[in-house]
Write a protein that holds these residues in place. Structure first.
Motif, PDB file in Angstrom:
ATOM      1  N   VAL A 605       2.059  39.406   5.229  1.00  0.00           N
ATOM      2  CA  VAL A 605       2.449  39.257   6.633  1.00  0.00           C
ATOM      3  C   VAL A 605       3.843  38.676   6.732  1.00  0.00           C
ATOM      4  CG1 VAL A 605       1.899  38.143   8.825  1.00  0.00           C
ATOM      5  CG2 VAL A 605       0.055  38.878   7.314  1.00  0.00           C
ATOM      6  N   LYS A 606       4.608  39.208   7.674  1.00  0.00           N
ATOM      7  CA  LYS A 606       5.890  38.591   8.004  1.00  0.00           C
ATOM      8  C   LYS A 606       5.888  38.239   9.484  1.00  0.00           C
ATOM      9  CE  LYS A 606      10.844  38.874   7.779  1.00  0.00           C
ATOM     10  NZ  LYS A 606      11.998  39.356   7.024  1.00  0.00           N
ATOM     11  N   PHE A 607       6.112  36.955   9.768  1.00  0.00           N
ATOM     12  CA  PHE A 607       6.166  36.524  11.166  1.00  0.00           C
ATOM     13  C   PHE A 607       7.613  36.506  11.646  1.00  0.00           C
ATOM     14  CE2 PHE A 607       2.162  34.583   9.762  1.00  0.00           C
ATOM     15  CZ  PHE A 607       1.321  35.033  10.771  1.00  0.00           C
ATOM     16  N   TRP A 608       7.803  37.029  12.839  1.00  0.00           N
ATOM     17  CA  TRP A 608       9.110  36.998  13.493  1.00  0.00           C
ATOM     18  C   TRP A 608       8.968  36.086  14.708  1.00  0.00           C
ATOM     19  CZ3 TRP A 608      13.068  40.061  11.401  1.00  0.00           C
ATOM     20  CH2 TRP A 608      12.653  40.976  10.422  1.00  0.00           C
ATOM     21  N   LEU A 609       9.632  34.950  14.670  1.00  0.00           N
ATOM     22  CA  LEU A 609       9.463  33.998  15.765  1.00  0.00           C
ATOM     23  C   LEU A 609      10.782  33.802  16.487  1.00  0.00           C
ATOM     24  CD1 LEU A 609       7.428  31.390  13.705  1.00  0.00           C
ATOM     25  CD2 LEU A 609       6.531  33.219  15.156  1.00  0.00           C
ATOM     26  N   LEU A 610      10.695  33.698  17.791  1.00  0.00           N
ATOM     27  CA  LEU A 610      11.903  33.492  18.576  1.00  0.00           C
ATOM     28  C   LEU A 610      12.381  32.055  18.372  1.00  0.00           C
ATOM     29  CD1 LEU A 610      13.739  34.910  20.695  1.00  0.00           C
ATOM     30  CD2 LEU A 610      12.551  33.506  22.375  1.00  0.00           C
ATOM     31  N   SER A 615      10.934  23.793  18.606  1.00  0.00           N
ATOM     32  CA  SER A 615      11.328  22.390  18.478  1.00  0.00           C
ATOM     33  C   SER A 615      11.821  22.117  17.062  1.00  0.00           C
ATOM     34  CB  SER A 615      10.137  21.493  18.779  1.00  0.00           C
ATOM     35  OG  SER A 615       9.210  21.569  17.712  1.00  0.00           O
ATOM     36  N   PRO A 616      12.613  21.039  16.889  1.00  0.00           N
ATOM     37  CA  PRO A 616      13.092  20.694  15.555  1.00  0.00           C
ATOM     38  C   PRO A 616      11.927  20.509  14.583  1.00  0.00           C
ATOM     39  CG  PRO A 616      14.163  19.317  17.206  1.00  0.00           C
ATOM     40  CD  PRO A 616      13.122  20.129  17.917  1.00  0.00           C
ATOM     41  N   THR A 617      10.848  19.908  15.044  1.00  0.00           N
ATOM     42  CA  THR A 617       9.688  19.675  14.161  1.00  0.00           C
ATOM     43  C   THR A 617       9.135  20.993  13.640  1.00  0.00           C
ATOM     44  OG1 THR A 617       9.158  18.081  15.874  1.00  0.00           O
ATOM     45  CG2 THR A 617       7.646  18.228  14.007  1.00  0.00           C
ATOM     46  N   PHE A 618       8.962  21.943  14.542  1.00  0.00           N
ATOM     47  CA  PHE A 618       8.401  23.221  14.113  1.00  0.00           C
ATOM     48  C   PHE A 618       9.285  23.870  13.049  1.00  0.00           C
ATOM     49  CE2 PHE A 618       7.385  27.659  14.071  1.00  0.00           C
ATOM     50  CZ  PHE A 618       6.015  27.694  14.252  1.00  0.00           C
ATOM     51  N   LYS A 619      10.590  23.831  13.299  1.00  0.00           N
ATOM     52  CA  LYS A 619      11.519  24.470  12.363  1.00  0.00           C
ATOM     53  C   LYS A 619      11.496  23.775  11.000  1.00  0.00           C
ATOM     54  CE  LYS A 619      14.682  24.508  15.666  1.00  0.00           C
ATOM     55  NZ  LYS A 619      15.882  24.688  16.489  1.00  0.00           N
ATOM     56  N   GLU A 620      11.184  22.481  11.035  1.00  0.00           N
ATOM     57  CA  GLU A 620      11.140  21.728   9.788  1.00  0.00           C
ATOM     58  C   GLU A 620       9.884  22.091   8.994  1.00  0.00           C
ATOM     59  OE1 GLU A 620      11.860  17.555  10.599  1.00  0.00           O
ATOM     60  OE2 GLU A 620      10.807  17.074   8.726  1.00  0.00           O
ATOM     61  N   VAL A 621       8.799  22.303   9.700  1.00  0.00           N
ATOM     62  CA  VAL A 621       7.510  22.506   9.039  1.00  0.00           C
ATOM     63  C   VAL A 621       7.315  23.938   8.525  1.00  0.00           C
ATOM     64  CG1 VAL A 621       5.039  22.632   9.526  1.00  0.00           C
ATOM     65  CG2 VAL A 621       6.346  20.616  10.217  1.00  0.00           C
ATOM     66  N   ILE A 622       7.885  24.895   9.240  1.00  0.00           N
ATOM     67  CA  ILE A 622       7.561  26.297   8.947  1.00  0.00           C
ATOM     68  C   ILE A 622       7.814  26.723   7.491  1.00  0.00           C
ATOM     69  CG2 ILE A 622       9.708  27.179  10.057  1.00  0.00           C
ATOM     70  CD1 ILE A 622       6.717  29.196  10.578  1.00  0.00           C
ATOM     71  N   HIS A 624       7.435  24.997   4.843  1.00  0.00           N
ATOM     72  CA  HIS A 624       6.326  24.457   4.049  1.00  0.00           C
ATOM     73  C   HIS A 624       5.044  25.248   4.286  1.00  0.00           C
ATOM     74  CE1 HIS A 624       8.774  21.059   2.878  1.00  0.00           C
ATOM     75  NE2 HIS A 624       9.126  20.911   4.155  1.00  0.00           N
ATOM     76  N   MET A 625       4.831  25.612   5.550  1.00  0.00           N
ATOM     77  CA  MET A 625       3.657  26.434   5.856  1.00  0.00           C
ATOM     78  C   MET A 625       3.724  27.766   5.124  1.00  0.00           C
ATOM     79  SD  MET A 625       2.548  26.365   9.826  1.00  0.00           S
ATOM     80  CE  MET A 625       1.196  27.517   9.666  1.00  0.00           C
ATOM     81  N   ALA A 626       4.919  28.354   5.132  1.00  0.00           N
ATOM     82  CA  ALA A 626       5.089  29.665   4.503  1.00  0.00           C
ATOM     83  C   ALA A 626       4.726  29.586   3.019  1.00  0.00           C
ATOM     84  CB  ALA A 626       6.528  30.139   4.671  1.00  0.00           C
ATOM     85  N   LYS A 627       5.121  28.480   2.403  1.00  0.00           N
ATOM     86  CA  LYS A 627       4.838  28.295   0.987  1.00  0.00           C
ATOM     87  C   LYS A 627       3.333  28.096   0.771  1.00  0.00           C
ATOM     88  CE  LYS A 627       6.876  25.295  -2.233  1.00  0.00           C
ATOM     89  NZ  LYS A 627       7.837  24.185  -2.182  1.00  0.00           N
ATOM     90  N   GLU A 628       2.760  27.248   1.598  1.00  0.00           N
ATOM     91  CA  GLU A 628       1.349  26.902   1.471  1.00  0.00           C
ATOM     92  C   GLU A 628       0.447  28.125   1.653  1.00  0.00           C
ATOM     93  OE1 GLU A 628       0.122  23.864   0.809  1.00  0.00           O
ATOM     94  OE2 GLU A 628      -2.011  24.407   1.060  1.00  0.00           O
ATOM     95  N   TYR A 629       0.754  28.923   2.714  1.00  0.00           N
ATOM     96  CA  TYR A 629      -0.145  30.033   3.041  1.00  0.00           C
ATOM     97  C   TYR A 629       0.350  31.389   2.557  1.00  0.00           C
ATOM     98  CZ  TYR A 629      -2.476  26.571   5.900  1.00  0.00           C
ATOM     99  OH  TYR A 629      -3.136  25.456   6.312  1.00  0.00           O
ATOM    100  N   GLY A 630       1.530  31.405   1.964  1.00  0.00           N
ATOM    101  CA  GLY A 630       2.023  32.649   1.410  1.00  0.00           C
ATOM    102  C   GLY A 630       2.332  33.715   2.449  1.00  0.00           C
ATOM    103  N   PHE A 631       3.268  33.440   3.312  1.00  0.00           N
ATOM    104  CA  PHE A 631       3.736  34.482   4.232  1.00  0.00           C
ATOM    105  C   PHE A 631       5.255  34.425   4.305  1.00  0.00           C
ATOM    106  CE2 PHE A 631       2.802  30.796   7.020  1.00  0.00           C
ATOM    107  CZ  PHE A 631       4.022  30.644   7.680  1.00  0.00           C
ATOM    108  N   GLN A 632       5.826  35.501   4.829  1.00  0.00           N
ATOM    109  CA  GLN A 632       7.262  35.517   5.074  1.00  0.00           C
ATOM    110  C   GLN A 632       7.500  35.216   6.539  1.00  0.00           C
ATOM    111  OE1 GLN A 632       7.657  39.702   3.685  1.00  0.00           O
ATOM    112  NE2 GLN A 632       9.620  38.921   2.964  1.00  0.00           N
ATOM    113  N   TYR A 633       8.679  34.736   6.834  1.00  0.00           N
ATOM    114  CA  TYR A 633       8.971  34.551   8.266  1.00  0.00           C
ATOM    115  C   TYR A 633      10.455  34.709   8.488  1.00  0.00           C
ATOM    116  CZ  TYR A 633      10.950  29.979   7.266  1.00  0.00           C
ATOM    117  OH  TYR A 633      11.744  28.985   6.802  1.00  0.00           O
ATOM    118  N   GLU A 634      10.811  34.996   9.720  1.00  0.00           N
ATOM    119  CA  GLU A 634      12.219  35.020  10.091  1.00  0.00           C
ATOM    120  C   GLU A 634      12.327  34.548  11.527  1.00  0.00           C
ATOM    121  OE1 GLU A 634      14.310  38.402   8.511  1.00  0.00           O
ATOM    122  OE2 GLU A 634      15.866  38.220  10.049  1.00  0.00           O
ATOM    123  N   LEU A 635      13.280  33.630  11.756  1.00  0.00           N
ATOM    124  CA  LEU A 635      13.481  33.159  13.123  1.00  0.00           C
ATOM    125  C   LEU A 635      14.546  34.037  13.766  1.00  0.00           C
ATOM    126  CD1 LEU A 635      13.491  29.317  12.452  1.00  0.00           C
ATOM    127  CD2 LEU A 635      11.563  30.817  12.933  1.00  0.00           C
TER     128      LEU A 635
END
Ligand code: UDP
Ligand code: CA
Length: 860
Positions: A605-610, A615-622, A624-635
């Protein structure tokens, strides 16, 4: 068409080019155009004055008439392009009322007798002939046959015209030197910045050039008309009544016009007198014993403009000594408060050091004594062309409850990018090249960002930063089919583009040059880029799908190789999920939604998030989440274009982003995307939705459920506008939808949606559920494939029996109970609580780790 305010023709060089004027006022210097060595040492102003003083003119038949418009054409008349310019200028002179015509010679090569045969003919004619014969003879010289004959040895005298003073002409032709050409050429080079042989035109001192397209007689007429109707008409009136010698009158008008037109336009000053000034006025006196400015301000205090003006006046008062009268020009009656926000305009009287300087915090906006009970949102209004993000905050800026907050709420913003915006057109079709992609980069890193051109205004935007950038067509289809043939820079302030550089000519020449864009100010930079299809590619289209062409032998071979290609792509098979969220609550939902997607599919899965509202917190955590759950993402980020009606409410802005920019948010390589609301829980493999056959529709939505009977009274789409608009079609819910981006782009769905949005949003009562109403309204222009009901279950509209089959569950709002989403989540979706706990654990773990590293860092 003869009216003064009608522009008879469009020629952007004449109408829009940067205004550049020659200074024709002579200082004491006297020099002759024949005297090259003296001329060489003159400065620009004197050079111009000498040229003007020694100019010979072709006038109207009646010599004594004043010519209010003086045109000089600049060219090498021993070249076909120069003769064509002369020919068209002469054609204009035949019908012109105001113009006279002078010639500036700009020879291409080293000057000698042979390669100036025609130029010398022109010059000799000017020096010896009367108007009527001069015009016909010049017409003769402008013809290609004449030139060819003369170059191949024919004597120029064989072309003389009956009635001309032939003796005088011949004598002059044989004795006239070439010095004047050298002087003129130097003038072109030093003052007009033209290379030898380049063409241009000067109209009452206003210089236009280099010309790279033909200028027709109609263009000369346009230029005359524009010049005349500006100031000249008035100047002429005054000059005519001054009683000076008519010989110099035309010169005089030309010089006055050049001088006046070159000055910056200034508004005239007038005093404001008030009938009474006892009420609703604030007066403040200046500091005594000093000169002061008298400032009068008139505002309606309950407007956004007044919010801004307050700070402007405060700052102005710090810079200058002023006596101020501030009038409150209030509206008499208001049914509701017209302002719902507190506002601070961040403007300092002096430059401040930035955030990196420890001793100062940089410019700030402070809000004191804010009422505590309302729920507040903190938002930054930025200049156009800025992408600003929150980098620190100590609470949820989307939901500020001052009542429950002990501490001061703070947030720190950063200017992340300056946008480079532009409008792109195909020069041949004059249409925007939809789907064309640009890249922006540097010499060492050619592609830093890329973007897609919309059909609406051919608009595109690219994220950049200060510096010099290289703009290119995207490698692949864009570059194969198109070439860039020109660019202009649009001056935002003046609202029209001014001319920078254009490269025209042969195909090979044109794409040699890269477009270099320099971002050197915080103001917006808007480009106009002209492109053209490569020869032989006229029929090709960037958005055409190769797979769909299956005719002919060659195509079947091609489709075979494409199939092979597809096999490879299987490995790259990813589920692309798009979502938006703002505020800590929706971000919490979003993380849960993401986890629920992952838990129900085996496909990567690749998540595309606006990014705009995370928030700064979300951007900081994402990460780590990607690593933990094994997904790709792009803001992904996109600034709401200035020409598209803005929304002011945060929620409606977010809704806009859900639907309005689908065609430009993702790279062209992404062909399917599934939007999932943040507050949704997925229970089924979304791969099935991705692969669902949309029957040629660009997107698929689930219809609203009919099964929960007690909500019948709330089904707004069953009556009124929606009932009559949809006829028996269904009204669809926008919490989940799948988009075939290839199809979506090919039919210009994004452009149509934006067009309709622009029309409907004029009425603030329209599009109350923006992201949902818009596609439902456009159902006849942009088809919706109805997805099976099970794809989206929500308690408000669907009955309990169908819940077990639900493939996704949305926590959609219940207009009857208005139950808070957080409460509804735990009640409706049992696994939601588990997901929530699991993610909570991860967040706590990350938080602890962070604390530890801070500690060890401090110990060090
Ligand atoms: N949204 C958001 N912040 C808001 C409101 C909405 O991020 O303050 C986003 C979020 O992705 C949400 C979607 O917009 O899922 C639609 O809004 P919502 O779910 O509240 O609408 P409903 O489903 O209740 O009609
Ligand atoms: Ca929702």
């Amino acid at each position: 068409m003869d009216r003064n305010n009608v522009v008879p023709r469009i020629n952007s060089l004449i109408l829009h080019a940067n205004q550049q004027y020659l200074n024709l006022i002579s200082t004491s210097v006297t020099a002759d155009v024949e005297d090259y060595s003296t001329f060489f040492f003159l400065d620009s102003q004197d050079k111009s004055a000498v040229i003007a003083k020694n100019m010979y003119y072709l006038t109207q038949d009646d010599d004594s008439k004043i010519s209010a418009v003086t045109l000089w054409i600049i060219a090498d008349f021993d070249k076909p392009s120069g003769r064509k310019l002369l020919f068209n200028a002469l054609k204009h002179m035949k019908t012109s009322v105001h113009s006279r015509l002078g010639i500036i010679y700009n020879p291409t090569s080293k000057i000698n007798e042979e390669n100036t045969a025609i130029s010398r003919g022109i010059l000799a004619a000017f020096l010896t002939q009367k108007t009527r014969f001069l015009r016909s003879f010049l017409g003769q010289l402008a013809k290609e046959e004449t030139a060819t004959a003369i170059y191949s040895g024919d004597k120029i005298k064989t072309f003389l015209i009956e009635g001309m003073n032939k003796n005088a002409f011949e004598k002059k032709y044989n004795t006239v030197g070439v010095n004047i050409f050298r002087t003129h050429q130097l003038f072109c080079q030093d003052v007009l910045k033209l290379r030898p042989g380049e063409m241009g035109i000067v109209s009452n001192g206003r210089f236009l050039g280099p010309l790279d397209e033909d200028l027709y007689a109609e263009d000369f007429y346009l230029l005359e008309k524009i010049t005349f109707s500006n100031l000249v008409e008035k100047i002429k009136d005054i000059v005519e009544n001054m009683g000076i010698n008519s010989n110099n009158m035309s010169d005089f008008i030309m010089k006055v016009d050049a001088l006046m037109s070159s000055l910056p336009k200034r508004a005239s000053r007038y005093d404001v007198t008030f009938l009474r000034e006892n009420h609703s006025v604030i007066k403040m006196n200046p500091q005594e014993n000093d000169t002061f400015f008298h400032v009068i301000a008139i505002v309606d205090p309950l407007t956004r403009e007044a919010q801004k003006m307050a700070q402007l006046l405060v700052v102005l008062g710090k810079i200058i000594n002023m006596k101020i009268k501030l009038f409150m020009n209030c509206r008499g009656r208001l049914s509701e408060a017209p302002l719902e926000s507190f506002y601070r305009f961040v403007l300092e009287p002096e430059l401040m050091s930035g955030a990196n300087d420890v001793s100062s915090l940089g410019p700030v906006a402070k809000f004191l004594d804010i009422p505590e009970s309302p729920l507040l949102t903190l938002n930054m209004i930025t200049p156009e062309g800025w992408l600003v993000e929150t980098v620190h905050s100590n609470c949820d800026l989307d939901n500020i409850h001052l009542k429950d907050t002990e501490k001061t709420v703070t947030a720190e913003y950063e200017l992340e990018y300056l946008l480079l915006e532009g409008h792109c057109f195909d020069k041949v079709t004059e249409q925007p090249p939809r789907g064309l992609q640009f890249t922006l980069g540097t010499k060492n890193k050619p592609v830093v960002v890329d973007t897609i051109v919309m059909a609406n205004h051919g608009y595109f935007q690219l994220k950049a930063n200060p510096g010099a950038w290289i703009l290119r067509l995207h490698q692949g289809k864009s570059e194969d089919i198109y070439q860039i043939i020109g660019r202009k820079e649009r001056d935002v302030k003046q609202g029209f583009p001014f001319f920078l550089r254009r490269h025209e000519g042969t195909d090979s020449q044109a794409d040699l040059e890269d477009i270099i864009v320099v971002l050197n100010s915080f103001k917006s930079k808007i480009l106009e880029v002209k492109v053209k299809k490569e020869t032989g590619k006229i029929k090709e289209d960037i958005l055409t799908n190769e797979d769909e062409k299956t005719k002919g032998m060659w195509d079947s071979i091609k489709s075979f190789t494409i199939r092979l290609h597809k096999e490879e792509e299987k490995e790259k098979d990813v589920l692309n999920i798009f979502s938006v969220a703002s505020g800590h609550l929706y971000e919490r939902f979003l993380r849960i939604m993401m986890l629920s997607v992952l838990r129900n599919t085996k496909t990567p899965v690749k998540f595309w998030l606006l990014k705009n509202y995370l928030s700064p917190t979300f951007k900081e955590v994402i990460p780590h989440m990607a690593k933990e759950y094994g997904f790709q993402y792009e803001l992904v980020q996109y600034r709401w274009p200035r020409w598209l009606r803005q929304q002011t409410e945060r929620q409606r802005i977010i809704w806009g982003y859900k639907i309005l920019f689908l065609d430009v948010l993702f790279p062209l390589a992404v062909d399917k995307i599934i939007f999932v609301d943040a507050d949704q829980i997925v229970r089924h493999d979304l791969k099935e939705l991705r692969d669902f056959d949309l029957d040629g529709a660009p997107y698929g939505y689930t219809p609203f459920c009919d099964s929960r009977r007690e909500m019948d009274g709330y089904r707004f789409w069953k009556t009124g506008y929606w009932a009559s608009h949809l006829l028996r079609r269904k009204y669809h819910i926008s919490a989940l939808y799948v988009v075939d981006l290839k199809k979506f782009r090919r039919i210009g769905a994004g452009d149509r949606l934006r067009g309709q949005y622009q029309a409907l949003s004029q009425d603030p009562n329209s599009l109350s559920n923006l992201d949902q109403d818009l596609p439902n309204d456009m159902i006849y222009q942009v088809a919706i494939k109805s997805l099976p009901q099970d794809w989206l279950w929500c308690e408000t509209w669907c009955d309990d029996e169908s819940k077990q089959r639900a493939k996704t569950i949305d926590l959609c709002n219940n207009p009857k109970t208005k139950e808070p989403k957080l409460k509804a989540a735990a009640r409706i979706v049992p696994e939601w609580v588990e997901y929530d706990a699991e993610i909570r654990q991860l967040l706590d773990h990350l938080e602890n780790k962070k604390q530890d590293t801070i500690l060890t860092h401090d110990e060090l």
